[in-house]
Design an enzyme around this catalytic site. Structure first.
Site, short mmCIF file in Angstrom:
data_model
loop_
_atom_site.label_atom_id
_atom_site.label_comp_id
_atom_site.label_asym_id
_atom_site.label_seq_id
_atom_site.Cartn_x
_atom_site.Cartn_y
_atom_site.Cartn_z
N ARG A 166 0.83 -1.23 0.00
CA ARG A 166 0.00 0.00 0.00
C ARG A 166 0.86 1.27 0.00
NH1 ARG A 166 -2.43 -3.72 -0.84
NH2 ARG A 166 -4.39 -4.46 0.05
N SER A 240 -10.80 -0.67 3.51
CA SER A 240 -9.97 -0.84 4.72
C SER A 240 -9.47 0.52 5.19
CB SER A 240 -8.76 -1.71 4.42
OG SER A 240 -9.19 -2.96 3.97
N GLU A 341 -4.65 3.48 6.31
CA GLU A 341 -4.47 3.33 4.86
C GLU A 341 -5.09 4.54 4.16
OE1 GLU A 341 -5.48 -0.60 3.19
OE2 GLU A 341 -6.36 0.49 1.50
#
Ligand SMILES: Cc1cc2nc3c(=O)[nH]c(=O)nc-3n(C[C@H](O)[C@H](O)[C@H](O)COP(=O)(O)OP(=O)(O)OC[C@H]3O[C@@H](n4cnc5c(N)ncnc54)[C@H](O)[C@@H]3O)c2cc1C
Length: 345
Positions: A166, A240, A341
């Site tokens: 990520r 998420s 995130e």
């Protein structure tokens, strides 16, 4: 027609949390010439800037005191065709899932596991989107982006994007410095399926399926995702909210003394994480009693502890507060600091 810079623009419909936020200035980029025109404008030069795709990985905690640049560059085409592979170019403002469908319809392998991830093509390299055992870095050939400082177009090879879990150079060193205009993917004509991811494998075995095409995998991923994740059109969310955790093996052993059931995975080890064992952040959140919990207008999704939701009328600040509470309770219990995130603005 050139660009039109709008003032005091409402962003509520341009972020999947559906939180209310205004921006001082707003502009849509519909063709590459618009970028050059924008970069020399006084409003652009004198204000803070934010590049916006589908707003599915952003949380506005306040109004934005600058210019939001909305990517509306469109077009998907095959730019090179070889014996075993093809290069597909997607303009940054295209919907990512449309590009996936374009590829699977033609029988090209590589991005089918990434079906139904919301957002634009231009944002996919920013956090190296990933799902079901595949990341965008596995098939990304190059990124084309305009440098704000010089106005020049630059091409980044896969390696130059410095992808991690990520993560990419566009989220770190070069954050806010480049506008991604298009992304080129190298896809396989020959079968190259990846069904190693546990959930995927289990689904295939349980339903006794045979995978013959990338569309078969895409259909399964769509089905699983629809059953697990809330649809932002119905319940505001950004997927998420937190990243999974990567720990050194000895730290995991220590935790196992107190929590023998702690789940850990070695198999989906991303390239550059600094850690070695993956602990699902959702499990940690669940252990702290957050799953399904609601506080006023915000809460933790009942099926997916990683997903924070807006039950309606929530502010970005409320969502951020909830995420702060979750981070601190996990730190208290496990001594692990979760990382967000989602990009906070
Ligand atoms: C229901 C749901 C499920 C999700 N599932 C997943 C998943 O499985 N895997 C996953 O990885 N993500 C997932 N996400 C997160 C999100 O979909 C991805 O991060 C997506 O790539 C964000 O795209 P976007 O266009 O909405 O980006 P935005 O939210 O608009 O922007 C994200 C960041 O990228 C920057 N950015 C956007 N466009 C550009 C550009 N052209 N140039 C430079 N910078 C830019 C923005 O400034 C911002 O910092 C999910 C989100 C939702 C709502």
């Amino acid at each position: 027609m050139g660009i039109e810079i709008l003032k005091n623009y409402d962003l509520s419909k341009l972020n999947t949390f559906g939180v209310k936020a205004n921006t001082k200035f707003f502009v849509e980029i519909k063709k590459e010439d618009d970028i050059k025109e924008l970069f020399v404008s006084e409003v652009f030069k004198n204000n803070e800037r934010l590049f916006l795709g589908g707003g599915s990985n952003i949380l506005f905690t306040k109004d934005f005191d600058g210019i939001v640049i909305s990517n509306k560059l469109k077009g998907i085409e095959i730019i090179e065709e070889g014996k075993d592979s093809v290069l597909i170019k997607g303009m940054g403002g295209e919907i990512w899932h449309d590009l996936v469908l374009f590829a699977v319809d033609k029988g090209y392998w590589g991005i089918e596991n990434l079906s139904l991830i919301p957002g634009t093509v231009g944002a996919t390299p920013v956090q190296n989107i990933g799902a079901y055992g595949v990341e965008i870095k596995d098939s990304l050939e190059r990124v084309e982006a305009y440098e704000i400082e010089s106005g020049e177009k630059k091409v980044f090879s896969n390696k130059e994007c410095e992808f991690g879990y990520r993560e990419s150079i566009f989220k770190n060193k070069l954050k806010g410095k480049y506008f991604i205009s298009s992304v080129i993917f190298k896809l396989n004509k020959e079968e190259s399926k990846n069904t190693k991811y546990r959930t995927l494998q289990e689904y295939i075995e349980k339903n006794n399926l045979t995978i013959k095409s990338p569309k078969d995998i895409s259909d399964i991923v769509i089905e699983i995702r629809k059953s697990k994740l809330p649809d932002p059109r119905i319940l505001g969310n950004a997927g998420s909210f937190f990243k999974n955790v990567f720990l050194e093996k000895n730290k995991l052993e220590e935790l196992k003394n107190s929590y023998p059931n702690i789940p850990s995975f070695e198999e989906d080890l991303p390239a550059q994480t600094g850690g070695i064992i993956k602990i699902p952040a959702g499990w940690l959140i669940e252990q702290c009693g957050w799953k399904g919990k609601r506080i006023g207008n915000v809460g933790v999704h009942e099926k997916q502890a990683l997903v924070l939701v807006n039950y309606g009328g929530a502010t970005g600040e409320e969502l951020k507060d909830l995420s702060d509470q979750i981070i601190s309770s996990i730190n208290d219990k496990f001594g692990i600091i979760l990382t967000r995130e989602v990009n906070l603005i």
